[in-house]
Design an enzyme around this catalytic site. Structure first.
Site, mmCIF file in Angstrom:
data_model
loop_
_atom_site.group_PDB
_atom_site.id
_atom_site.type_symbol
_atom_site.label_atom_id
_atom_site.label_comp_id
_atom_site.label_asym_id
_atom_site.label_seq_id
_atom_site.Cartn_x
_atom_site.Cartn_y
_atom_site.Cartn_z
ATOM 1 N N ARG A 1 -10.453 0.924 8.250
ATOM 2 C CA ARG A 1 -9.513 -0.234 8.278
ATOM 3 C C ARG A 1 -10.419 -1.509 8.991
ATOM 4 O O ARG A 1 -11.177 -2.668 8.932
ATOM 5 C CB ARG A 1 -9.181 -0.758 9.411
ATOM 6 C CG ARG A 1 -7.645 -0.883 8.488
ATOM 7 C CD ARG A 1 -6.729 -0.719 10.350
ATOM 8 N NE ARG A 1 -4.783 -1.386 9.317
ATOM 9 C CZ ARG A 1 -4.484 -0.742 9.633
ATOM 10 N NH1 ARG A 1 -3.565 0.738 8.602
ATOM 11 N NH2 ARG A 1 -3.059 -1.500 9.427
ATOM 12 N N ARG B 1 11.525 -4.970 6.240
ATOM 13 C CA ARG B 1 11.064 -3.066 5.726
ATOM 14 C C ARG B 1 11.396 -2.602 6.124
ATOM 15 O O ARG B 1 12.204 -2.154 7.714
ATOM 16 C CB ARG B 1 9.282 -3.306 6.491
ATOM 17 C CG ARG B 1 9.341 -1.573 5.857
ATOM 18 C CD ARG B 1 7.400 -2.076 5.567
ATOM 19 N NE ARG B 1 6.625 -2.100 6.962
ATOM 20 C CZ ARG B 1 5.454 -2.164 7.071
ATOM 21 N NH1 ARG B 1 4.557 -2.003 5.814
ATOM 22 N NH2 ARG B 1 4.884 -2.022 7.689
ATOM 23 N N LYS C 1 0.731 -0.588 0.341
ATOM 24 C CA LYS C 1 -0.314 0.161 0.078
ATOM 25 C C LYS C 1 0.763 1.474 -0.381
ATOM 26 O O LYS C 1 0.649 2.253 -0.743
ATOM 27 C CB LYS C 1 -0.650 -0.329 0.609
ATOM 28 C CG LYS C 1 -1.934 -1.392 0.887
ATOM 29 C CD LYS C 1 -2.630 -1.121 2.731
ATOM 30 C CE LYS C 1 -2.368 -1.001 4.008
ATOM 31 N NZ LYS C 1 -1.818 -2.001 4.408
ATOM 32 N N ARG D 1 -1.114 -8.705 13.130
ATOM 33 C CA ARG D 1 -1.770 -7.675 12.030
ATOM 34 C C ARG D 1 -2.903 -7.989 11.300
ATOM 35 O O ARG D 1 -3.480 -7.781 10.825
ATOM 36 C CB ARG D 1 -0.637 -6.604 11.866
ATOM 37 C CG ARG D 1 -0.048 -5.580 12.651
ATOM 38 C CD ARG D 1 0.160 -4.693 12.890
ATOM 39 N NE ARG D 1 0.957 -4.269 11.732
ATOM 40 C CZ ARG D 1 2.048 -4.027 11.453
ATOM 41 N NH1 ARG D 1 3.037 -4.174 12.593
ATOM 42 N NH2 ARG D 1 2.917 -3.751 10.224
ATOM 43 N N ARG E 1 10.810 -0.711 11.823
ATOM 44 C CA ARG E 1 9.517 -0.008 13.114
ATOM 45 C C ARG E 1 9.762 -1.181 14.020
ATOM 46 O O ARG E 1 9.535 -2.352 14.448
ATOM 47 C CB ARG E 1 8.277 -0.650 12.580
ATOM 48 C CG ARG E 1 8.042 1.389 11.663
ATOM 49 C CD ARG E 1 7.037 1.172 10.439
ATOM 50 N NE ARG E 1 5.615 0.077 11.081
ATOM 51 C CZ ARG E 1 4.744 0.084 10.287
ATOM 52 N NH1 ARG E 1 4.932 0.984 9.175
ATOM 53 N NH2 ARG E 1 3.595 -0.676 10.511
HETATM 54 P P1 ADP Z 1 0.847 -1.613 8.350
HETATM 55 O O1 ADP Z 1 1.693 -1.441 8.495
HETATM 56 O O2 ADP Z 1 0.343 -2.744 8.687
HETATM 57 O O3 ADP Z 1 0.216 -1.038 7.241
HETATM 58 P P2 ADP Z 1 0.109 1.255 9.323
HETATM 59 O O4 ADP Z 1 1.351 2.127 9.398
HETATM 60 O O5 ADP Z 1 -1.155 1.492 8.742
HETATM 61 O O6 ADP Z 1 0.607 -0.749 8.899
HETATM 62 O O7 ADP Z 1 -0.202 1.230 10.876
HETATM 63 C C1 ADP Z 1 0.530 0.715 12.319
HETATM 64 C C2 ADP Z 1 -0.672 0.704 13.198
HETATM 65 O O8 ADP Z 1 -0.863 1.791 13.185
HETATM 66 C C3 ADP Z 1 -1.970 -0.512 13.754
HETATM 67 O O9 ADP Z 1 -1.925 -1.842 13.552
HETATM 68 C C4 ADP Z 1 -3.006 -0.007 14.139
HETATM 69 O O10 ADP Z 1 -2.591 -0.292 15.660
HETATM 70 C C5 ADP Z 1 -2.700 1.491 13.494
HETATM 71 N N1 ADP Z 1 -4.148 1.864 12.566
HETATM 72 C C6 ADP Z 1 -3.341 2.596 11.511
HETATM 73 N N2 ADP Z 1 -4.163 2.782 10.977
HETATM 74 C C7 ADP Z 1 -5.265 2.690 11.628
HETATM 75 C C8 ADP Z 1 -6.382 2.299 11.893
HETATM 76 N N3 ADP Z 1 -7.371 3.011 10.251
HETATM 77 N N4 ADP Z 1 -8.027 2.094 12.409
HETATM 78 C C9 ADP Z 1 -7.338 1.927 13.530
HETATM 79 N N5 ADP Z 1 -5.440 1.901 14.273
HETATM 80 C C10 ADP Z 1 -5.309 2.189 12.444
#
Ligand code: ADP
Length: 210
Positions: free
Chosen positions: A88, A123, A13, A167, A156
């Site tokens: 989400r 990553r 993404k 996740r 991270r």
């Molecule tokens: P990923 O690398 O899994 O795509 P993100 O960077 O988008 O992760 O998000 C990291 C964390 O931030 C998620 O695991 C969640 O805890 C929180 N988070 C991000 N966006 C959302 C959302 N739209 N709803 C709920 N939690 C979110």
């Protein structure tokens, strides 16, 4: 152009958001990046979000809906945007729709779990601008340094195997149902996994009719 990038962690993404953002000159709205910045700065939202994020759980919907409403009202969002990592949950999608926001396309990235685990452990994410790289598939020009802003690249703290597995579980339970939600609205575009970023990008452009 208003787009949603949907898919499990590490599905691409962020990478394809960057490509589309440059092509269409529209901003990326990444709730993950906004939340990480809030955590780094110890803001009230950051203090509330931290424990959910470190456990691989979703941050509560009311916090996310507030963040998104505020960010989309900013002037740079007037000509469109790319939502990365949001909505989400069905509640988030409904709240966005209730605010009168509709999308041109929802790109649903479909990547097998074993590839995701491999990608996430390689990553590296910029601590300053949030851009992500991969040690072999998409390395930065200088090791450890962001090509875009010169910030430091790190693994991270929530990119450990155990948190990523959590996740993924949360994604299939809470976010996958959004596929039907947007398919019912005629905007869902499935993006199947490809061996390279370029090949995936080609499929993305085709899906958008470009
Ligand atoms: P990923 O690398 O899994 O795509 P993100 O960077 O988008 O992760 O998000 C990291 C964390 O931030 C998620 O695991 C969640 O805890 C929180 N988070 C991000 N966006 C959302 C959302 N739209 N709803 C709920 N939690 C979110």
């Amino acid at each position: 152009m208003k787009l949603i990038m949907m898919g499990p962690s590490g599905a691409g993404k962020g990478t394809h958001s960057e490509i589309l953002s440059r092509k269409f000159s529209i901003p990326i709205v990444s709730t993950g990046n906004i939340l990480r910045e809030a955590v780094k700065n110890d803001t009230p939202i950051g203090l509330e979000a931290r424990s959910y994020m470190e456990a691989g759980q979703l941050v509560p919907d009311d916090i996310i809906i507030g963040i998104v409403a505020e960010r989309l009202a900013a002037p740079d969002c007037a000509n469109g945007y790319i939502l990365d990592g949001v909505p989400r949950t069905i509640a988030q999608a409904e709240a966005i729709e209730a605010a009168g926001i509709f999308f041109d396309a929802v790109l649903a990235f479909d990547v097998p779990d074993e590839i995701i685990l491999e990608r996430i452990t390689g990553r590296r994410t910029c601590t300053k601008c949030g851009r992500s790289f991969h040690v072999t598939a998409n390395p930065p020009k200088l090791e450890g340094i962001c090509d875009g802003c010169g910030g430091e690249l790190i693994l991270r703290s929530d990119d450990s195997i155990d948190t990523v597995k959590k996740r993924l579980e949360v994604f299939y339970a809470r976010t996958s149902p959004l596929g039907k939600f947007y398919d019912d609205r005629g905007v869902l575009k499935k993006i199947s996994n490809q061996p390279t970023i370029e090949a995936t990008s080609k499929i993305v452009m085709e899906a958008l009719g470009i």
